[in-house]
Write a protein that holds these residues in place. Structure first.
Motif, short mmCIF file in Angstrom:
data_model
loop_
_atom_site.label_atom_id
_atom_site.label_comp_id
_atom_site.label_asym_id
_atom_site.label_seq_id
_atom_site.Cartn_x
_atom_site.Cartn_y
_atom_site.Cartn_z
N ALA A 54 0.83 -1.21 0.00
CA ALA A 54 0.00 0.00 0.00
C ALA A 54 0.86 1.26 0.00
O ALA A 54 0.58 2.23 -0.72
N VAL A 55 1.92 1.26 0.80
CA VAL A 55 2.81 2.43 0.86
C VAL A 55 3.48 2.65 -0.49
O VAL A 55 3.58 3.78 -0.98
N LEU A 56 3.92 1.58 -1.13
CA LEU A 56 4.56 1.70 -2.44
C LEU A 56 3.57 2.22 -3.47
O LEU A 56 3.93 3.05 -4.33
N ALA A 57 2.31 1.75 -3.40
CA ALA A 57 1.30 2.21 -4.35
C ALA A 57 1.02 3.70 -4.18
O ALA A 57 0.92 4.45 -5.15
N VAL A 58 0.90 4.14 -2.93
CA VAL A 58 0.65 5.57 -2.67
C VAL A 58 1.83 6.41 -3.14
O VAL A 58 1.67 7.47 -3.77
N ALA A 59 3.04 5.95 -2.82
CA ALA A 59 4.23 6.69 -3.24
C ALA A 59 4.32 6.78 -4.77
O ALA A 59 4.65 7.84 -5.32
N GLY A 60 3.99 5.69 -5.43
CA GLY A 60 4.00 5.72 -6.89
C GLY A 60 2.96 6.67 -7.45
O GLY A 60 3.21 7.40 -8.41
N GLY A 61 1.75 6.67 -6.85
CA GLY A 61 0.72 7.60 -7.30
C GLY A 61 1.11 9.05 -7.10
O GLY A 61 0.87 9.89 -7.97
N VAL A 62 1.72 9.34 -5.96
CA VAL A 62 2.17 10.72 -5.69
C VAL A 62 3.22 11.14 -6.71
O VAL A 62 3.20 12.27 -7.22
#
Length: 317
Positions: free
Chosen positions: A102-110
């Motif tokens: 989840a953290v990686l997905a959010v970071a990628g989206g940002v």
């Protein structure tokens, strides 16, 4: 000797019987997963128990209570405990992996939204409208070009708006993001409503009195205000502007010149030659209705003077 042998036989039989009875009355002891007879107490006392042997617990024969005996921990229970521990570790590992994903997905989206070139502002997709007659569109485009390739969510629309408002002739501006990479810039132009003589030329003023340009001659369709742009003529100029702003567009288009020796003596000259004595800026709406009514009367055709300074007692001649 026969007697002795018989006695001996009897004793052996008795000894044998006693041994069998002892075996029959021995309590059961749990040995791993099987039941076994406990050893006679005499033999148990005559033998040393290993120090490491576990002490199980077994009920007494005949339901007479219970007493501690040798005990062995069940290997089945140990397996179940190990299985539960493994399941806990598995759940914890899955939870940690889920949070990490989840953290990686959010970071990628940002990163995609705020830093990648995918949403970079494209100057070719910037729409500019409402420039009117005095705004230089090239200047607006130059200001907007400062945010070229900047990701659209990071475009500082407030700062961009302030920069455009500093341009000549811009009264207001509205900037909207057009996803994924465009901008909509809607301008409100400071359209000139009058021309005022100034230093051998004519200054163009908008309805707020802001100078938006300078021309050599009065543009067609604009009235000329016969006052000065210095502090001495400030009040007269303000009164003349208020009168022009109060007029409907069709009537304002007929005004050729406005003079105001004082702020209470505003006079308009229409393009057909008629003169309107307006007076001060009070009761503007009523004066407009009275003037329109007087000019519409058939008997007033050819009248060259309309005095509406006292709108309840107008004069035409």
């Amino acid at each position: 000797m026969g007697t002795t042998g018989g006695a001996s036989g009897t004793r052996r039989s008795a000894g044998t019987l006693g041994t069998d009875d002892d075996v029959a009355t021995q309590p059961l002891v749990l040995r791993g997963s099987e039941l076994a007879r406990a050893e006679p107490s005499g033999r148990a006392r005559g033998r040393e128990r290993p120090a490491s042997a576990p002490v199980p617990f077994v009920g007494a024969v005949g339901g007479q209570g219970s007493r501690p005996v040798d005990r062995v921990v069940s290997t089945g229970m140990a397996d179940r405990l190990a299985e539960k521990a493994a399941m806990r570790r598995h759940r914890l590992r899955n939870r940690v992996l889920g949070w990490a994903a989840a953290v990686l997905a959010v970071a990628g989206g940002v990163w995609v939204v705020l830093f990648s070139p995918l949403l970079g502002t494209d100057p070719a997709k910037v729409e500019i409208s409402g420039e009117g007659t005095v705004i230089d569109v090239a200047q607006v485009e130059q200001v907007v070009s400062q945010v070229s390739d900047v990701p659209l969510p990071r475009v500082d629309t407030i700062g961009l708006r302030d920069a455009i408002l500093d341009l000549n002739g811009v009264r207001d501006v509205r900037i909207l993001r057009v996803w994924p990479d465009g901008l909509s810039v809607t301008l409100e132009s400071r359209e000139p409503v009058a021309a005022v003589p100034h230093e051998g030329a004519f200054a163009l003023l908008d309805r707020d009195g802001v100078q938006v340009g300078t021309v050599d001659a009065v543009p067609e369709g604009l009235p000329e205000i016969g006052v000065t742009l210095d502090e001495q003529g400030a009040r007269s100029l303000r009164a003349a502007r208020i009168v022009l702003n109060a007029l409907p567009s069709e009537l304002r288009a007929e005004v050729a010149e406005v003079t105001a020796p004082t702020q209470d003596a505003v006079t308009m000259t229409l393009r057909d030659g008629a003169v309107v004595e307006w007076g001060n800026e009070e009761d503007a709406a009523l004066k407009v209705r009275v003037l329109q009514a007087l000019r519409a009367l058939p008997e007033n055709q050819g009248v060259t003077l309309f005095d509406v300074s006292a709108p309840t007692m107008p004069i035409s001649r």
